[in-house]
Write a protein that holds these residues in place. Sequence first.
Motif, PDB file in Angstrom:
ATOM      1  N   ILE A   1       0.869  -1.172   0.000  1.00  0.00           N
ATOM      2  CA  ILE A   1       0.000   0.000   0.000  1.00  0.00           C
ATOM      3  C   ILE A   1       0.911   1.228   0.000  1.00  0.00           C
ATOM      4  CG2 ILE A   1      -1.662   1.365   1.354  1.00  0.00           C
ATOM      5  CD1 ILE A   1      -2.785  -1.252   2.443  1.00  0.00           C
ATOM      6  N   GLY A   2       0.618   2.172  -0.884  1.00  0.00           N
ATOM      7  CA  GLY A   2       1.398   3.400  -0.917  1.00  0.00           C
ATOM      8  C   GLY A   2       0.931   4.374   0.143  1.00  0.00           C
ATOM      9  N   GLY A   3       1.847   5.206   0.609  1.00  0.00           N
ATOM     10  CA  GLY A   3       1.494   6.198   1.624  1.00  0.00           C
ATOM     11  C   GLY A   3       2.246   7.502   1.401  1.00  0.00           C
ATOM     12  N   VAL A   4       1.555   8.631   1.591  1.00  0.00           N
ATOM     13  CA  VAL A   4       2.164   9.951   1.487  1.00  0.00           C
ATOM     14  C   VAL A   4       1.846  10.712   2.770  1.00  0.00           C
ATOM     15  CG1 VAL A   4       2.331  12.100   0.183  1.00  0.00           C
ATOM     16  CG2 VAL A   4       1.886   9.947  -1.020  1.00  0.00           C
ATOM     17  N   ILE A   5       2.896  11.203   3.439  1.00  0.00           N
ATOM     18  CA  ILE A   5       2.770  11.843   4.747  1.00  0.00           C
ATOM     19  C   ILE A   5       2.762  13.359   4.609  1.00  0.00           C
ATOM     20  CG2 ILE A   5       3.852  12.139   7.015  1.00  0.00           C
ATOM     21  CD1 ILE A   5       5.344   9.457   6.436  1.00  0.00           C
TER      22      ILE A   5
ATOM     23  N   GLU B   1      -1.921  21.391  13.765  1.00  0.00           N
ATOM     24  CA  GLU B   1      -3.165  21.760  13.087  1.00  0.00           C
ATOM     25  C   GLU B   1      -3.538  20.775  11.980  1.00  0.00           C
ATOM     26  OE1 GLU B   1       0.258  23.237  10.879  1.00  0.00           O
ATOM     27  OE2 GLU B   1      -0.329  23.392  12.992  1.00  0.00           O
ATOM     28  N   TYR B   2      -2.563  20.015  11.460  1.00  0.00           N
ATOM     29  CA  TYR B   2      -2.885  19.081  10.381  1.00  0.00           C
ATOM     30  C   TYR B   2      -1.810  18.016  10.279  1.00  0.00           C
ATOM     31  CZ  TYR B   2      -4.211  17.285   5.775  1.00  0.00           C
ATOM     32  OH  TYR B   2      -4.604  16.476   4.728  1.00  0.00           O
ATOM     33  N   ASN B   3      -2.233  16.755  10.421  1.00  0.00           N
ATOM     34  CA  ASN B   3      -1.356  15.609  10.236  1.00  0.00           C
ATOM     35  C   ASN B   3      -2.128  14.573   9.436  1.00  0.00           C
ATOM     36  OD1 ASN B   3       1.128  16.155  12.037  1.00  0.00           O
ATOM     37  ND2 ASN B   3      -0.592  16.618  13.382  1.00  0.00           N
ATOM     38  N   ALA B   4      -1.557  14.134   8.342  1.00  0.00           N
ATOM     39  CA  ALA B   4      -2.289  13.239   7.448  1.00  0.00           C
ATOM     40  C   ALA B   4      -1.390  12.159   6.891  1.00  0.00           C
ATOM     41  CB  ALA B   4      -2.915  14.037   6.295  1.00  0.00           C
ATOM     42  N   LEU B   5      -1.992  11.005   6.645  1.00  0.00           N
ATOM     43  CA  LEU B   5      -1.350   9.928   5.905  1.00  0.00           C
ATOM     44  C   LEU B   5      -2.326   9.496   4.805  1.00  0.00           C
ATOM     45  CD1 LEU B   5       0.801   7.808   5.307  1.00  0.00           C
ATOM     46  CD2 LEU B   5      -0.208   6.360   7.089  1.00  0.00           C
ATOM     47  N   PHE B   6      -2.044   9.917   3.573  1.00  0.00           N
ATOM     48  CA  PHE B   6      -2.836   9.481   2.428  1.00  0.00           C
ATOM     49  C   PHE B   6      -2.382   8.070   2.052  1.00  0.00           C
ATOM     50  CE2 PHE B   6      -3.327  13.983   2.322  1.00  0.00           C
ATOM     51  CZ  PHE B   6      -4.464  14.279   1.575  1.00  0.00           C
ATOM     52  N   VAL B   7      -3.328   7.188   1.788  1.00  0.00           N
ATOM     53  CA  VAL B   7      -2.985   5.805   1.426  1.00  0.00           C
ATOM     54  C   VAL B   7      -3.723   5.421   0.154  1.00  0.00           C
ATOM     55  CG1 VAL B   7      -2.429   5.050   3.762  1.00  0.00           C
ATOM     56  CG2 VAL B   7      -4.791   4.894   2.958  1.00  0.00           C
ATOM     57  N   GLY B   8      -3.130   4.483  -0.586  1.00  0.00           N
ATOM     58  CA  GLY B   8      -3.768   4.041  -1.821  1.00  0.00           C
ATOM     59  C   GLY B   8      -3.099   2.800  -2.381  1.00  0.00           C
ATOM     60  N   GLU B   9      -3.854   2.065  -3.181  1.00  0.00           N
ATOM     61  CA  GLU B   9      -3.318   0.885  -3.857  1.00  0.00           C
ATOM     62  C   GLU B   9      -2.488   1.315  -5.071  1.00  0.00           C
ATOM     63  OE1 GLU B   9      -3.584  -2.071  -2.771  1.00  0.00           O
ATOM     64  OE2 GLU B   9      -5.392  -2.196  -1.524  1.00  0.00           O
ATOM     65  N   PRO B  10      -1.389   0.609  -5.356  1.00  0.00           N
ATOM     66  CA  PRO B  10      -0.601   0.942  -6.542  1.00  0.00           C
ATOM     67  C   PRO B  10      -1.397   0.889  -7.842  1.00  0.00           C
ATOM     68  CG  PRO B  10       0.695  -0.435  -5.081  1.00  0.00           C
ATOM     69  CD  PRO B  10      -0.703  -0.397  -4.514  1.00  0.00           C
TER      70      PRO B  10
ATOM     71  N   LEU C   1      -8.479   1.013   6.406  1.00  0.00           N
ATOM     72  CA  LEU C   1      -7.292   1.693   6.929  1.00  0.00           C
ATOM     73  C   LEU C   1      -7.547   3.180   7.120  1.00  0.00           C
ATOM     74  CD1 LEU C   1      -4.360   1.845   7.768  1.00  0.00           C
ATOM     75  CD2 LEU C   1      -3.701   1.773   5.349  1.00  0.00           C
ATOM     76  N   ARG C   2      -8.248   3.804   6.185  1.00  0.00           N
ATOM     77  CA  ARG C   2      -8.565   5.227   6.347  1.00  0.00           C
ATOM     78  C   ARG C   2      -9.397   5.475   7.605  1.00  0.00           C
ATOM     79  NH1 ARG C   2     -10.119   5.941   0.059  1.00  0.00           N
ATOM     80  NH2 ARG C   2      -8.008   6.269  -0.757  1.00  0.00           N
ATOM     81  N   THR C   3     -10.308   4.568   7.891  1.00  0.00           N
ATOM     82  CA  THR C   3     -11.130   4.708   9.101  1.00  0.00           C
ATOM     83  C   THR C   3     -10.275   4.569  10.356  1.00  0.00           C
ATOM     84  OG1 THR C   3     -13.077   3.840   7.951  1.00  0.00           O
ATOM     85  CG2 THR C   3     -13.099   3.770  10.362  1.00  0.00           C
ATOM     86  N   ILE C   4      -9.374   3.609  10.353  1.00  0.00           N
ATOM     87  CA  ILE C   4      -8.487   3.409  11.507  1.00  0.00           C
ATOM     88  C   ILE C   4      -7.635   4.652  11.745  1.00  0.00           C
ATOM     89  CG2 ILE C   4      -6.454   2.119  12.298  1.00  0.00           C
ATOM     90  CD1 ILE C   4      -7.683  -0.359  10.909  1.00  0.00           C
TER      91      ILE C   4
ATOM     92  N   ALA D   1      -5.533  12.341   9.719  1.00  0.00           N
ATOM     93  CA  ALA D   1      -6.392  12.496   8.550  1.00  0.00           C
ATOM     94  C   ALA D   1      -5.936  11.564   7.436  1.00  0.00           C
ATOM     95  CB  ALA D   1      -6.367  13.948   8.068  1.00  0.00           C
ATOM     96  N   SER D   2      -6.908  10.971   6.732  1.00  0.00           N
ATOM     97  CA  SER D   2      -6.584  10.102   5.606  1.00  0.00           C
ATOM     98  C   SER D   2      -7.688  10.236   4.559  1.00  0.00           C
ATOM     99  CB  SER D   2      -6.440   8.645   6.066  1.00  0.00           C
ATOM    100  OG  SER D   2      -5.925   7.841   5.018  1.00  0.00           O
ATOM    101  N   PRO D   3      -7.714  11.376   3.872  1.00  0.00           N
ATOM    102  CA  PRO D   3      -8.809  11.649   2.935  1.00  0.00           C
ATOM    103  C   PRO D   3      -8.839  10.672   1.764  1.00  0.00           C
ATOM    104  CG  PRO D   3      -7.578  13.654   3.471  1.00  0.00           C
ATOM    105  CD  PRO D   3      -6.787  12.508   3.981  1.00  0.00           C
ATOM    106  N   SER D   4     -10.028  10.474   1.247  1.00  0.00           N
ATOM    107  CA  SER D   4     -10.195   9.676   0.038  1.00  0.00           C
ATOM    108  C   SER D   4      -9.721  10.488  -1.170  1.00  0.00           C
ATOM    109  CB  SER D   4     -11.665   9.299  -0.135  1.00  0.00           C
ATOM    110  OG  SER D   4     -11.861   8.563  -1.322  1.00  0.00           O
ATOM    111  N   HIS D   5      -9.221   9.804  -2.192  1.00  0.00           N
ATOM    112  CA  HIS D   5      -8.719  10.484  -3.377  1.00  0.00           C
ATOM    113  C   HIS D   5      -8.718   9.492  -4.520  1.00  0.00           C
ATOM    114  CE1 HIS D   5      -5.020   8.224  -2.830  1.00  0.00           C
ATOM    115  NE2 HIS D   5      -5.175   8.488  -1.542  1.00  0.00           N
ATOM    116  N   HIS D   6      -8.601   9.989  -5.745  1.00  0.00           N
ATOM    117  CA  HIS D   6      -8.660   9.117  -6.919  1.00  0.00           C
ATOM    118  C   HIS D   6      -7.331   8.451  -7.213  1.00  0.00           C
ATOM    119  CE1 HIS D   6      -9.380   7.598 -10.931  1.00  0.00           C
ATOM    120  NE2 HIS D   6      -8.412   8.360 -11.419  1.00  0.00           N
ATOM    121  N   ASP D   7      -6.232   9.133  -6.995  1.00  0.00           N
ATOM    122  CA  ASP D   7      -4.928   8.638  -7.451  1.00  0.00           C
ATOM    123  C   ASP D   7      -3.852   9.098  -6.470  1.00  0.00           C
ATOM    124  OD1 ASP D   7      -2.620   7.911  -8.759  1.00  0.00           O
ATOM    125  OD2 ASP D   7      -3.167   8.803 -10.684  1.00  0.00           O
ATOM    126  N   LEU D   8      -3.256   8.158  -5.757  1.00  0.00           N
ATOM    127  CA  LEU D   8      -2.228   8.502  -4.782  1.00  0.00           C
ATOM    128  C   LEU D   8      -1.023   9.161  -5.443  1.00  0.00           C
ATOM    129  CD1 LEU D   8      -1.468   8.233  -1.737  1.00  0.00           C
ATOM    130  CD2 LEU D   8      -0.195   6.170  -2.376  1.00  0.00           C
TER     131      LEU D   8
END
Length: 318
Positions: A130-134, A152-161, A172-175, A182-189
């Motif tokens: 799983i890819g991740g961007v901090i 004020e803002y800490n996020a880990l975006f995650v997505g399948e390759p 995982l986003r819910t966890i 924060a782990s917002p939904s997005h189309h393309d990591l």
Amino acid sequence: MGGHFAARLAAAGHEVSIVVRGAALAAIRARGLTLLSGPERLDVRVKASDDPADLGHQDLVISTLKSSSLHVLAEGVQPLLAPDTPVVFAQNGIPWWYTHGLPQSPLLPRLRWLDPGGALEEHVGLRRTIGGVIFSSNEVMEPGVVRNDSPEYNALFVGEPDRSESDRIVKLRTILADARLASPSHHDLREVLWRKLIANMTVSVLCMITGQTAREAVEDPIFGDTVPRLMAEAVAIAAAQGYSIPPMPPGYRAPDHKPSLLQDFLLGRTLEMDALVKAPMAFARAAGLASPTLDMLGALAQRLAANAGLYRPVAAAG
């Protein structure tokens, strides 16, 4: 970053194990792990060891290792992996898995050198990856104590390759959200990755060379013309990959924080030159783009890192 994630997840009620070494291991075993974030203080207990075999199979592995240290994960991750354990690669720069699942294109460079010998593909594999961007700024204040400089803002975006919206990504986003990450939904990591990389391959590299915080470098009148040129070249490289990312708006105030690249340089840690400098330049060459300002900045950074014994240049072919 690993300490931050571990503290948040433990405070949210999860059973957390961490692989850590040296003084940090001794401190965490003796006193626990502490996260300082604005006025908040979290003191948690986690299971810690320098041997993954002590920790056993995990439901999820989050790697916050620098790209330059991922060979350590490839060599030692097996004891943590049950048959379906996913591995999140939360890192800066172009990841080793970037081109997997994408159609062949002359605009895509060959990046096998980001996974020397194919060790990550062999020992972790794309099925688990799983890819991740901090987006989070942190510093180790002392062993076992992490200060978060972006409360004020800490996020880990995650997505399948392969860009799929899998059940494990949704879970995982819910966890993460329940742990106040924060782990917002997005189309393309990969779009999120380039958004972060544009800052890392420009301002972060500049800070490593000058010793300045991001705000100091961006607002330094000496670099009045240099920073916009760096940004314009980086934005053009991302655009060639299909990602339209605006540069910093006029009047933007960068965080008054030492980027992790500068922190690592000052602490004598191996530097992520390949993922943050050489890989983006490979994308520029593949797209036929001229990037003279970035080329010079990257060359200076690589030489500075090599002279300090913190980087060993590798061939970027294949």
